[in-house]
Design a protein around this motif. Structure first.
Motif, PDB file in Angstrom:
ATOM      1  N   ARG A  41      17.218  28.849  -9.606  1.00 50.38           N
ATOM      2  CA  ARG A  41      18.040  29.058  -8.410  1.00 50.38           C
ATOM      3  C   ARG A  41      17.169  29.184  -7.163  1.00 50.38           C
ATOM      4  O   ARG A  41      17.473  28.606  -6.116  1.00 50.38           O
ATOM      5  CB  ARG A  41      18.909  30.305  -8.590  1.00 50.38           C
ATOM      6  CG  ARG A  41      20.047  30.110  -9.573  1.00 50.38           C
ATOM      7  CD  ARG A  41      20.821  31.403  -9.804  1.00 50.38           C
ATOM      8  NE  ARG A  41      21.890  31.185 -10.770  1.00 50.38           N
ATOM      9  CZ  ARG A  41      23.128  30.816 -10.457  1.00 50.38           C
ATOM     10  NH1 ARG A  41      23.459  30.625  -9.186  1.00 50.38           N
ATOM     11  NH2 ARG A  41      24.044  30.639 -11.390  1.00 50.38           N
ATOM     12  N   ALA A  42      16.096  29.940  -7.260  1.00 49.92           N
ATOM     13  CA  ALA A  42      15.220  30.119  -6.102  1.00 49.92           C
ATOM     14  C   ALA A  42      14.557  28.811  -5.698  1.00 49.92           C
ATOM     15  O   ALA A  42      14.496  28.467  -4.510  1.00 49.92           O
ATOM     16  CB  ALA A  42      14.175  31.189  -6.402  1.00 49.92           C
ATOM     17  N   LEU A  43      14.062  28.056  -6.678  1.00 51.91           N
ATOM     18  CA  LEU A  43      13.409  26.788  -6.362  1.00 51.91           C
ATOM     19  C   LEU A  43      14.379  25.804  -5.712  1.00 51.91           C
ATOM     20  O   LEU A  43      14.025  25.081  -4.766  1.00 51.91           O
ATOM     21  CB  LEU A  43      12.822  26.171  -7.636  1.00 51.91           C
ATOM     22  CG  LEU A  43      11.584  26.864  -8.209  1.00 51.91           C
ATOM     23  CD1 LEU A  43      11.255  26.319  -9.590  1.00 51.91           C
ATOM     24  CD2 LEU A  43      10.381  26.706  -7.287  1.00 51.91           C
ATOM     25  N   ALA A  44      15.627  25.774  -6.204  1.00 52.75           N
ATOM     26  CA  ALA A  44      16.617  24.840  -5.671  1.00 52.75           C
ATOM     27  C   ALA A  44      17.105  25.246  -4.285  1.00 52.75           C
ATOM     28  O   ALA A  44      17.275  24.411  -3.404  1.00 52.75           O
ATOM     29  CB  ALA A  44      17.786  24.723  -6.630  1.00 52.75           C
ATOM     30  N   ILE A  45      17.347  26.550  -4.095  1.00 55.09           N
ATOM     31  CA  ILE A  45      17.942  27.009  -2.839  1.00 55.09           C
ATOM     32  C   ILE A  45      16.902  27.175  -1.737  1.00 55.09           C
ATOM     33  O   ILE A  45      17.112  26.764  -0.594  1.00 55.09           O
ATOM     34  CB  ILE A  45      18.714  28.320  -3.084  1.00 55.09           C
ATOM     35  CG1 ILE A  45      19.949  28.017  -3.952  1.00 55.09           C
ATOM     36  CG2 ILE A  45      19.120  28.987  -1.773  1.00 55.09           C
ATOM     37  CD1 ILE A  45      20.672  29.234  -4.459  1.00 55.09           C
ATOM     38  N   LEU A  46      15.756  27.745  -2.075  1.00 53.62           N
ATOM     39  CA  LEU A  46      14.711  27.955  -1.073  1.00 53.62           C
ATOM     40  C   LEU A  46      13.916  26.691  -0.785  1.00 53.62           C
ATOM     41  O   LEU A  46      13.342  26.557   0.299  1.00 53.62           O
ATOM     42  CB  LEU A  46      13.757  29.065  -1.527  1.00 53.62           C
ATOM     43  CG  LEU A  46      14.387  30.450  -1.738  1.00 53.62           C
ATOM     44  CD1 LEU A  46      13.361  31.406  -2.305  1.00 53.62           C
ATOM     45  CD2 LEU A  46      14.981  30.981  -0.436  1.00 53.62           C
ATOM     46  N   ALA A  47      13.863  25.788  -1.770  1.00 54.63           N
ATOM     47  CA  ALA A  47      13.107  24.534  -1.628  1.00 54.63           C
ATOM     48  C   ALA A  47      11.668  24.794  -1.213  1.00 54.63           C
ATOM     49  O   ALA A  47      11.135  24.144  -0.304  1.00 54.63           O
ATOM     50  CB  ALA A  47      13.798  23.596  -0.641  1.00 54.63           C
ATOM     51  N   GLU A  48      11.034  25.755  -1.875  1.00 51.82           N
ATOM     52  CA  GLU A  48       9.630  26.061  -1.603  1.00 51.82           C
ATOM     53  C   GLU A  48       8.730  25.279  -2.559  1.00 51.82           C
ATOM     54  O   GLU A  48       8.988  25.204  -3.762  1.00 51.82           O
ATOM     55  CB  GLU A  48       9.382  27.568  -1.777  1.00 51.82           C
ATOM     56  CG  GLU A  48      10.072  28.417  -0.732  1.00 51.82           C
ATOM     57  CD  GLU A  48       9.761  29.899  -0.900  1.00 51.82           C
ATOM     58  OE1 GLU A  48       9.091  30.269  -1.890  1.00 51.82           O
ATOM     59  OE2 GLU A  48      10.197  30.689  -0.033  1.00 51.82           O
ATOM     60  N   LYS A  49       7.688  24.701  -2.002  1.00 53.76           N
ATOM     61  CA  LYS A  49       6.728  23.961  -2.821  1.00 53.76           C
ATOM     62  C   LYS A  49       5.869  24.929  -3.620  1.00 53.76           C
ATOM     63  O   LYS A  49       5.430  25.960  -3.108  1.00 53.76           O
ATOM     64  CB  LYS A  49       5.846  23.096  -1.923  1.00 53.76           C
ATOM     65  CG  LYS A  49       4.853  22.230  -2.684  1.00 53.76           C
ATOM     66  CD  LYS A  49       4.239  21.159  -1.797  1.00 53.76           C
ATOM     67  CE  LYS A  49       3.392  21.729  -0.690  1.00 53.76           C
ATOM     68  NZ  LYS A  49       2.709  20.672   0.093  1.00 53.76           N
ATOM     69  N   ILE A  50       5.627  24.618  -4.899  1.00 53.22           N
ATOM     70  CA  ILE A  50       4.731  25.429  -5.721  1.00 53.22           C
ATOM     71  C   ILE A  50       3.580  24.560  -6.199  1.00 53.22           C
ATOM     72  O   ILE A  50       3.727  23.346  -6.382  1.00 53.22           O
ATOM     73  CB  ILE A  50       5.459  26.075  -6.914  1.00 53.22           C
ATOM     74  CG1 ILE A  50       6.085  25.009  -7.821  1.00 53.22           C
ATOM     75  CG2 ILE A  50       6.514  27.059  -6.430  1.00 53.22           C
ATOM     76  CD1 ILE A  50       6.656  25.587  -9.111  1.00 53.22           C
ATOM     77  N   ASP A  51       2.429  25.191  -6.390  1.00 56.30           N
ATOM     78  CA  ASP A  51       1.268  24.433  -6.841  1.00 56.30           C
ATOM     79  C   ASP A  51       1.267  24.327  -8.366  1.00 56.30           C
ATOM     80  O   ASP A  51       2.119  24.903  -9.062  1.00 56.30           O
ATOM     81  CB  ASP A  51      -0.030  25.041  -6.317  1.00 56.30           C
ATOM     82  CG  ASP A  51      -0.288  26.462  -6.805  1.00 56.30           C
ATOM     83  OD1 ASP A  51       0.238  26.868  -7.863  1.00 56.30           O
ATOM     84  OD2 ASP A  51      -1.040  27.194  -6.121  1.00 56.30           O
ATOM     85  N   ALA A  52       0.302  23.582  -8.890  1.00 64.19           N
ATOM     86  CA  ALA A  52       0.269  23.291 -10.318  1.00 64.19           C
ATOM     87  C   ALA A  52       0.105  24.548 -11.155  1.00 64.19           C
ATOM     88  O   ALA A  52       0.733  24.686 -12.215  1.00 64.19           O
ATOM     89  CB  ALA A  52      -0.863  22.310 -10.613  1.00 64.19           C
ATOM     90  N   GLU A  53      -0.732  25.469 -10.700  1.00 59.30           N
ATOM     91  CA  GLU A  53      -0.968  26.670 -11.495  1.00 59.30           C
ATOM     92  C   GLU A  53       0.273  27.556 -11.555  1.00 59.30           C
ATOM     93  O   GLU A  53       0.573  28.156 -12.595  1.00 59.30           O
ATOM     94  CB  GLU A  53      -2.175  27.424 -10.947  1.00 59.30           C
ATOM     95  CG  GLU A  53      -3.483  26.656 -11.184  1.00 59.30           C
ATOM     96  CD  GLU A  53      -4.699  27.371 -10.632  1.00 59.30           C
ATOM     97  OE1 GLU A  53      -4.531  28.340  -9.861  1.00 59.30           O
ATOM     98  OE2 GLU A  53      -5.817  26.950 -10.983  1.00 59.30           O
ATOM     99  N   GLU A  54       1.032  27.624 -10.452  1.00 63.20           N
ATOM    100  CA  GLU A  54       2.290  28.365 -10.471  1.00 63.20           C
ATOM    101  C   GLU A  54       3.303  27.656 -11.362  1.00 63.20           C
ATOM    102  O   GLU A  54       4.044  28.313 -12.119  1.00 63.20           O
ATOM    103  CB  GLU A  54       2.842  28.515  -9.056  1.00 63.20           C
ATOM    104  CG  GLU A  54       4.194  29.205  -8.974  1.00 63.20           C
ATOM    105  CD  GLU A  54       4.165  30.670  -9.384  1.00 63.20           C
ATOM    106  OE1 GLU A  54       5.255  31.275  -9.413  1.00 63.20           O
ATOM    107  OE2 GLU A  54       3.082  31.221  -9.673  1.00 63.20           O
ATOM    108  N   ALA A  55       3.336  26.342 -11.307  1.00 61.78           N
ATOM    109  CA  ALA A  55       4.237  25.588 -12.173  1.00 61.78           C
ATOM    110  C   ALA A  55       3.916  25.830 -13.640  1.00 61.78           C
ATOM    111  O   ALA A  55       4.822  25.956 -14.474  1.00 61.78           O
ATOM    112  CB  ALA A  55       4.157  24.102 -11.844  1.00 61.78           C
ATOM    113  N   GLN A  56       2.638  25.916 -13.956  1.00 62.13           N
ATOM    114  CA  GLN A  56       2.260  26.226 -15.334  1.00 62.13           C
ATOM    115  C   GLN A  56       2.669  27.658 -15.697  1.00 62.13           C
ATOM    116  O   GLN A  56       3.190  27.909 -16.788  1.00 62.13           O
ATOM    117  CB  GLN A  56       0.760  26.044 -15.529  1.00 62.13           C
ATOM    118  CG  GLN A  56       0.297  26.317 -16.963  1.00 62.13           C
ATOM    119  CD  GLN A  56      -1.207  26.276 -17.119  1.00 62.13           C
ATOM    120  OE1 GLN A  56      -1.939  26.656 -16.194  1.00 62.13           O
ATOM    121  NE2 GLN A  56      -1.690  25.833 -18.261  1.00 62.13           N
TER     122      GLN A  56
END
Length: 261
Positions: free
Chosen positions: A160-175
């Motif tokens: 929900r946060a990723l979709a609504i805020l549309a904030e870019k995350i780096d690879a390490e956070e994605a992992q």
């Protein structure tokens, strides 16, 4: 004219490369058509037992080519119709093909580009890669599978946060949140993806196809139905040449020679 998608098959591995690096591999009609054809080609080729999906240049894919769509006709076309025609068959094919698919995310994976990356069975990323659910920035809904994949991988709150805020995350956070399996140095990503793919291609790929079917069904099944599916899939697996070879190699204390059947 340079093809928007490159295809190379060798030693059981098909490498499919999105090839519009001048626009960070933005997804237009030509690229999507050729990408679907390349995925179908890999799925239908019995000599291909693992697939790598990656991007040329500095990015995996920046998502839909909005500039091309706007220039093509002034008023935007119906996005729902475009999704049904161009994206849905591609995403379903990646998930359902009975071969392991690795996405090697070498830069930005945004919008539908992120969805395509997450449709793979294993997601690898370069350290400089980034992930962005960009849809809400332009008044759209996450599509091409993002509302299916992200909650299952990262949890509903993060989705929900990723979709609504549309904030870019780096690879390490994605992992860290479960969107990526492993992060590699930028200059090592393609070699590591190839190494993994060639390893998978030498393994019992008939079983991999059954594993994918079982995992795809799990979210819609209750426990009893999933247990029955596992039993049915195991009946198929234990009659395979790969299973017989695996047991014979184990008993004979030798490396197995799997054939994918």
């Amino acid at each position: 004219m340079t093809s928007p998608v490159l295809y190379h098959a060798s030693e059981g591995v098909a490498t499919i490369t999105l090839n519009r690096p001048e626009v960070l591999n933005a997804l237009n009609a030509d690229l999507l058509r050729e990408l679907r054809a390349a995925v179908d080609r890999a799925a239908d080729d019995a000599s291909v037992r693992a697939v790598v999906l990656t991007g040329a240049g500095r990015g995996f894919s920046s998502g839909a080519d909005l500039a091309a769509r706007q220039n093509a006709g002034g008023e935007m076309a119906d996005s729902g119709a475009l999704l049904r025609e161009r994206y849905h068959p591609l995403i379903l094919k990646l998930r359902e093909m009975p071969k392991p698919v690795i996405s090697a995310v070498n830069g930005v994976a945004a919008g539908a580009g992120m969805s395509i990356a997450l449709a793979a069975d294993v997601v690898l990323a370069a350290k400089s890669a980034s992930f962005l659910q960009a849809f809400s920035k332009i008044g759209l809904v996450p599509d091409a599978g993002s509302t299916y994949f992200v909650p299952r991988y990262a949890g509903e709150m993060r989705a929900r946060a990723l979709a609504i805020l549309a904030e870019k995350i780096d690879a390490e956070e994605a992992q860290r949140i479960g969107l990526v399996w492993k992060v590699h140095a930028d200059d090592a990503l393609q070699a590591e993806a190839g190494k993994m793919a060639h390893h998978l291609a030498s393994m019992p790929t008939f079983a991999y196809g059954l594993i994918k079917q079982a995992l795809n069904a799990s979210s819609g099944n209750d426990l009893a139905a999933q247990l029955e599916l596992e039993a049915s899939q195991q009946s198929l697996a234990c009659r395979s040449e790969d299973f017989r070879e695996g047991v014979a190699a184990f008993v004979g204390k030798r490396p197995p020679q799997f054939k994918g059947r």
